[in-house]
Enzyme design. Structure first.
Site, PDB file in Angstrom:
ATOM      1  CD  GLU A  67      21.546  61.352   6.437  1.00 26.32           C
ATOM      2  OE1 GLU A  67      22.185  61.838   5.746  1.00 26.32           O
ATOM      3  OE2 GLU A  67      21.878  60.404   7.215  1.00 26.32           O
ATOM      4  CG  HIS A  70      25.817  63.989   6.305  1.00 28.70           C
ATOM      5  ND1 HIS A  70      26.669  63.163   7.005  1.00 28.70           N
ATOM      6  CD2 HIS A  70      24.883  63.071   6.153  1.00 28.70           C
ATOM      7  CE1 HIS A  70      26.214  62.006   7.142  1.00 28.70           C
ATOM      8  NE2 HIS A  70      25.166  61.795   6.484  1.00 28.70           N
ATOM      9  CE1 TYR A 100      45.605  75.813   5.350  1.00 28.43           C
ATOM     10  CE2 TYR A 100      47.683  74.956   5.306  1.00 28.43           C
ATOM     11  CZ  TYR A 100      46.887  76.112   5.133  1.00 28.43           C
ATOM     12  OH  TYR A 100      47.636  77.291   4.986  1.00 28.43           O
ATOM     13  CG  HIS A 151      25.958  57.659   8.575  1.00 30.12           C
ATOM     14  ND1 HIS A 151      24.659  57.841   9.146  1.00 30.12           N
ATOM     15  CD2 HIS A 151      25.730  58.291   7.362  1.00 30.12           C
ATOM     16  CE1 HIS A 151      23.896  58.634   8.517  1.00 30.12           C
ATOM     17  NE2 HIS A 151      24.415  58.808   7.442  1.00 30.12           N
TER      18      HIS A 151
END
Length: 215
Positions: free
Chosen positions: A77, A96, A123, A163
């Site tokens: 990736e 990721h 936050y 994902h």
């Protein structure tokens, strides 16, 4: 960048990767981390590597064109990271993950594709901001990189449908903190679904963004 400084970054990637893994924010060989080097190259976690068991010496070292200089072959990736960096020259690191609650949000019907999670906490607004949804693509599909590229210039984090999140920060620590904040807010969002929770107002978000710029 000196060898000492690069070794420090390698150790930091390994330490923070293990922390994310040990706390269940990623599992198996999922997830990847990268850091931009001063010379324009990158350090990146290898393909099929477990973030909980990284060997600092085997972390991929890439040149300014994304070609491997040393270490193991980089994550498959890699193109996601490169797309984010291309659009965010101010960002120094990217995380990721396939973190459970963030992925769960990405699978929900009816979420706002321009802003998947409302600003439930200060936050979250400070570290993540608006979180757009990237439509589903099969893993490894280069079109996913182009879809990310189209959003990364305006957003430091994006959520890949079915994902997981891709999060940039000014340095690795900032990117990790933002990823953690995203996951915890995703958990809050799921807990509060159907309860019509009070989110921060646009004025409150604007004040936070002005006072605490992300990168």
């Amino acid at each position: 960048m000196s060898t000492h400084d690069q070794n420090h970054l390698r150790e930091q990637i390994s330490t923070l990767g293990k922390s994310l893994f040990d706390r269940g924010l990623t599992m198996g060989s999922s997830g990847n981390i990268s850091v931009r080097l001063d010379d324009g190259g990158w350090l990146m976690t290898p393909t099929n590597a477990c973030l909980g068991r990284l060997d600092p010496a085997r972390i991929s070292h890439l040149d300014t064109q994304g070609q491997l200089i040393s270490g193991d072959k980089p994550t498959k990736e890699q193109f996601l990271h490169m797309a984010m960096y291309d659009e965010r020259p101010q960002s120094g690191a990217i995380v990721h993950l396939h973190s459970t609650h963030s992925v769960a949000v990405s699978c929900l019907p009816g979420i706002n594709p321009c802003d998947c999670i409302p600003p439930l906490t200060a936050y979250y607004a400070m570290r993540v901001g608006k979180l757009p949804l990237v439509p589903y693509h099969i893993p490894g599909d280069q079109q996913l990189g182009e879809a990310v590229r189209g959003l990364a210039g305006k957003h430091s984090a994006v959520l890949l449908a079915n994902h997981g999140p891709v999060v940039a920060g000014k340095n690795l620590e900032a990117a990790v903190y933002a990823t953690e904040e995203l996951e915890e807010t995703a958990k809050l969002f799921l807990l509060l679904r159907g309860e019509n929770p009070h989110a921060l107002t646009p004025e409150q978000v604007a004040e936070l963004e002005a006072r605490f710029p992300r990168d």
